[in-house]
Design an enzyme around this catalytic site. Structure first.
Site, PDB file in Angstrom:
ATOM      1  N   LYS A   1       0.829  -1.208   0.000  1.00 18.67           N
ATOM      2  CA  LYS A   1       0.000   0.000   0.000  1.00 18.67           C
ATOM      3  C   LYS A   1       0.860   1.253   0.000  1.00 18.67           C
ATOM      4  CE  LYS A   1      -4.347  -1.681   1.851  1.00 18.67           C
ATOM      5  NZ  LYS A   1      -5.375  -1.543   2.891  1.00 18.67           N
TER       6      LYS A   1
ATOM      7  N   LYS B   1      -7.599 -12.534 -10.221  1.00 20.94           N
ATOM      8  CA  LYS B   1      -8.801 -12.615  -9.394  1.00 20.94           C
ATOM      9  C   LYS B   1      -9.810 -11.524  -9.751  1.00 20.94           C
ATOM     10  CE  LYS B   1      -9.536 -12.865  -4.597  1.00 20.94           C
ATOM     11  NZ  LYS B   1      -9.045 -12.671  -3.240  1.00 20.94           N
TER      12      LYS B   1
ATOM     13  N   LYS C   1     -12.900  -5.708  -7.191  1.00 19.43           N
ATOM     14  CA  LYS C   1     -13.739  -4.506  -7.171  1.00 19.43           C
ATOM     15  C   LYS C   1     -13.101  -3.372  -7.954  1.00 19.43           C
ATOM     16  CE  LYS C   1     -15.345  -4.685  -2.354  1.00 19.43           C
ATOM     17  NZ  LYS C   1     -15.139  -4.135  -1.026  1.00 19.43           N
TER      18      LYS C   1
END
Ligand code: TRP
Length: 338
Positions: free
Chosen positions: A121, A203, A206
């Site tokens: 991140k 995968k 979102k």
């Protein structure tokens, strides 16, 4: 699902949190949330919207508020039943923030520095590497330990944080005396791993920029059918489950998860038929599965008073449980009880 009891005869506790960052995908649903719903029978289930964790990333405040409410409504729409399970918003139970600070003070800098999610991140958002991003696993450890959870269903990306939680708990128990139950990961056999419809080797996510790659659980029937129709497959025209056919295998995984049919049954069902028929069948099965969720969600979002009352009820119950552990922890570390 088989029931498993603690030594005192009570149901074992399952706890999990989900960040309010947008509508779940079919992948989130089939891989996690649908199992959360099934586990309600056998376990005492505590599910919360991790809004405090979401503060580590900048989102417009109004958007955060809306997404938190939406995530809460989505859990209920997916069949999480507030009569049987505890559902709440993390920040509504102040024990989390209080416990988070105490856990911060039990978290070695070196261990936090090794967390791969922090490193990822920090690399992705170099303009906002805040202290919360760094101590995120300590807050998460607090979430879990406050409720003396037996099992935590988490995805692969969170297993390191769960390991961290166990380390913090072990050290705390050793230093201050037995206080926390050591939580274990819960990896259901039934959880389907759903891949992108456009790139079946990655995968379903979102955050995918290509809207054709993901099915949102609130997509309308027409959109669902269209996306399955344009799903990437191969040129062999054979519905069979094989490593060199990731697109078709992914569609079979989805079809199997939704209908309960085995791979062999599916292969027989579509033997000699083209991909067109198969994709239409998968699309229809998914649309049937998601229709009631979409309808429940619309009804819930229309009844703000009900949602707010449920949030309040959840927060009160959550605090009632968490307060007991927090008081014990404060006493152990030498804070004067108020
Ligand atoms: N970190 C989790 C995620 O992003 C969310 C979360 C916060 C969580 N606290 C938790 C999950 C406690 C399980 C238990 O997916």
């Amino acid at each position: 699902m088989e029931q498993e009891k603690s030594s005192n005869g009570a149901k074992k506790i399952i706890l999990s949190g989900i960040q309010p960052t947008g509508t779940f995908t079919l992948g989130n649903y089939l891989g996690a949330v649908r199992n959360w719903q099934k586990m309600q029978e056998a376990y005492a289930c505590y599910y919360f919207i991790a809004d405090l964790h979401s503060l580590t990333v900048h989102i417009e405040p109004a958007k955060r508020r809306a997404q938190t409410r939406e995530a809460f409504a989505l859990l209920l729409a997916c069949g999480i039943d507030t009569e049987r399970s505890l559902v709440f918003v993390q920040s509504h139970n102040r024990c989390h923030a209080e416990m988070g600070w105490i856990m911060d003070c039990c978290s070695p800098f070196g261990e936090l520095s090794r967390m791969t999610q922090f490193k990822d991140k920090a690399e992705k958002h170099p303009d906002n590497i805040n202290a919360g991003l760094f101590t995120y696993p300590a807050l998460m450890a607090g979430d879990i330990l406050l409720y003396q959870a037996d099992y935590v269903p988490v995805g692969e990306d969170q297993t390191q944080h769960l390991e961290f939680t166990r380390d913090v708990a072990t050290r705390f128990n050793h230093t201050y005396g037995e206080t926390f139950k050591l939580p274990e990961g819960y990896f259901p056999k039934a959880g389907a791993r759903v891949m992108s419809l456009q790139d079946p080797t990655s995968k379903m996510s979102k955050s995918d920029e290509n809207p054709k790659a993901t099915i949102s659980i609130l997509d309308e029937e027409k959109a669902i059918l269209k996306k399955f129709k344009s799903a990437v497959t191969d040129s062999e025209a054979c519905v069979c489950f094989r490593a060199d056919k990731p697109g078709v295998s992914n569609l079979m995984t989805i079809y199997s998860a939704v209908t309960g049919k085995t791979m062999e049954t599916i292969e027989t069902e579509f033997a000699g038929k083209g991909y067109g028929d198969f994709k239409a069948a998968v699309g229809e099965a998914v649309a049937d599965e998601l229709r009631p969720i979409r309808e429940n969600y619309a009804r819930l979002m229309d009844d703000r008073a009900y949602l707010e009352a449920e949030m309040k009820k959840g927060a009160e119950r959550a605090e009632c449980i968490a307060r007991r552990t927090l008081a014990k922890v404060k006493k152990r570390v030498g804070l004067l009880l108020d």
